[in-house]
Write an enzyme that holds these catalytic residues in place. Structure first.
Site, PDB file in Angstrom:
ATOM      1  N   GLU A  16       0.721  -1.078  -0.146  1.00 12.95           N
ATOM      2  CA  GLU A  16       0.045  -0.014   0.108  1.00 12.95           C
ATOM      3  C   GLU A  16       0.908   1.037   0.136  1.00 12.95           C
ATOM      4  O   GLU A  16       0.618   2.286  -0.840  1.00 12.95           O
ATOM      5  CB  GLU A  16      -0.949  -0.012   1.395  1.00 12.95           C
ATOM      6  CG  GLU A  16      -2.101  -1.053   1.146  1.00 12.95           C
ATOM      7  CD  GLU A  16      -2.698  -1.537   2.365  1.00 12.95           C
ATOM      8  OE1 GLU A  16      -3.629  -2.499   2.449  1.00 12.95           O
ATOM      9  OE2 GLU A  16      -2.292  -0.826   3.672  1.00 12.95           O
ATOM     10  N   ILE A 101      -6.225   3.660   3.418  1.00  9.96           N
ATOM     11  CA  ILE A 101      -6.594   2.108   3.042  1.00  9.96           C
ATOM     12  C   ILE A 101      -6.315   1.345   3.805  1.00  9.96           C
ATOM     13  O   ILE A 101      -5.541   1.390   4.884  1.00  9.96           O
ATOM     14  CB  ILE A 101      -5.665   2.220   1.586  1.00  9.96           C
ATOM     15  CG1 ILE A 101      -5.806   0.887   1.032  1.00  9.96           C
ATOM     16  CG2 ILE A 101      -4.017   2.196   2.100  1.00  9.96           C
ATOM     17  CD1 ILE A 101      -5.267   0.740  -0.481  1.00  9.96           C
ATOM     18  N   CYS A 102      -7.249   0.152   3.506  1.00  7.10           N
ATOM     19  CA  CYS A 102      -6.826  -1.167   4.635  1.00  7.10           C
ATOM     20  C   CYS A 102      -7.440  -0.835   5.936  1.00  7.10           C
ATOM     21  O   CYS A 102      -8.677  -0.481   6.123  1.00  7.10           O
ATOM     22  CB  CYS A 102      -5.630  -1.741   4.364  1.00  7.10           C
ATOM     23  SG  CYS A 102      -5.318  -3.286   5.057  1.00  7.10           S
ATOM     24  N   ALA A 103      -6.579  -0.965   6.853  1.00  8.70           N
ATOM     25  CA  ALA A 103      -6.907  -0.835   8.362  1.00  8.70           C
ATOM     26  C   ALA A 103      -6.633   0.539   8.740  1.00  8.70           C
ATOM     27  O   ALA A 103      -7.458   1.063   9.678  1.00  8.70           O
ATOM     28  CB  ALA A 103      -5.976  -1.678   9.157  1.00  8.70           C
ATOM     29  N   SER A 148     -10.037   3.292   0.729  1.00  7.93           N
ATOM     30  CA  SER A 148     -10.091   2.229   0.022  1.00  7.93           C
ATOM     31  C   SER A 148      -9.799   0.740   0.657  1.00  7.93           C
ATOM     32  O   SER A 148      -9.427   0.865   1.872  1.00  7.93           O
ATOM     33  CB  SER A 148      -8.646   2.136  -0.913  1.00  7.93           C
ATOM     34  OG  SER A 148      -8.790   1.209  -1.932  1.00  7.93           O
TER      35      SER A 148
END
Length: 183
Positions: A16, A101-103, A148
């Site tokens: 990322e 993004i992600c966590a 995202s």
């Protein structure tokens, strides 16, 4: 030229962070990485990266977007950082963009800047909030917040940032060059 800050904390997700830095720079946008806890930051997979500066030295006045990579414990390290919270709050108060993004949307929540709709790594919404979680989109924009899902959506996320801050032509050229028809 637009300018983006990408804070990096120990435990960041390699794909990322590096994808965001690389694709956004390819799109003609200035990217500054800011280390949280020093200038040399270690990724979730033990890759050491030297940040351009430290989080203490950056200001919301200098950026159009602050975007956070996920990964664990990187995302929680970002969420626990008072400097990151303040930067996100300053960006939001000035009507500037923030992203994660992600966590990493957990840091947006902790800073009080997450809007109604968002996405994150599937299942991680349990740690953020179930209300407003969008499960079927790679990228979600709600007001001045971009989010995202995770490593596999990093190129699409970065391309959306390029589209927003460098324009449709840069986006289309870069998307074609990256063979990113899946975005």
């Amino acid at each position: 030229m637009a300018k983006v800050c990408i804070p990096l904390a120990n435990g960041f997700e390699d794909i990322e962070a590096i994808t965001l830095i690389d694709v956004i720079r390819r799109g003609g946008i200035k990217v500054v990485t800011a280390g949280v806890g020093g200038e040399i930051i270690e990724s979730a997979h033990n890759v050491k990266v030297m940040a351009d500066t430290t989080i203490e030295k950056v200001s919301a006045d200098d950026f159009d977007l602050v975007v956070l990579p996920g990964g664990l414990p990187g995302a929680t390290n970002l969420a626990e950082s008072d400097e990151v919270k303040k930067l996100l709050q300053d960006m939001d108060n000035k009507g500037k963009y923030v992203g994660a993004i992600c966590a990493a949307p957990i840091a947006l929540k902790e800073a009080g800047v997450l809007k109604e709709r968002y996405t994150a790594y599937p299942g991680w919404e349990e740690n953020i909030r179930k209300e407003g979680y969008v499960s079927d989109k790679k990228v979600v924009e709600d007001k001045n917040v971009l989010t995202s899902k995770g490593p596999a959506t990093a190129i699409c996320f970065a391309l959306e940032i390029v589209k927003k801050f460098a324009g449709e032509d840069s986006y289309n050229q870069l998307k074609a060059g990256l063979l990113a028809d899946f975005c």
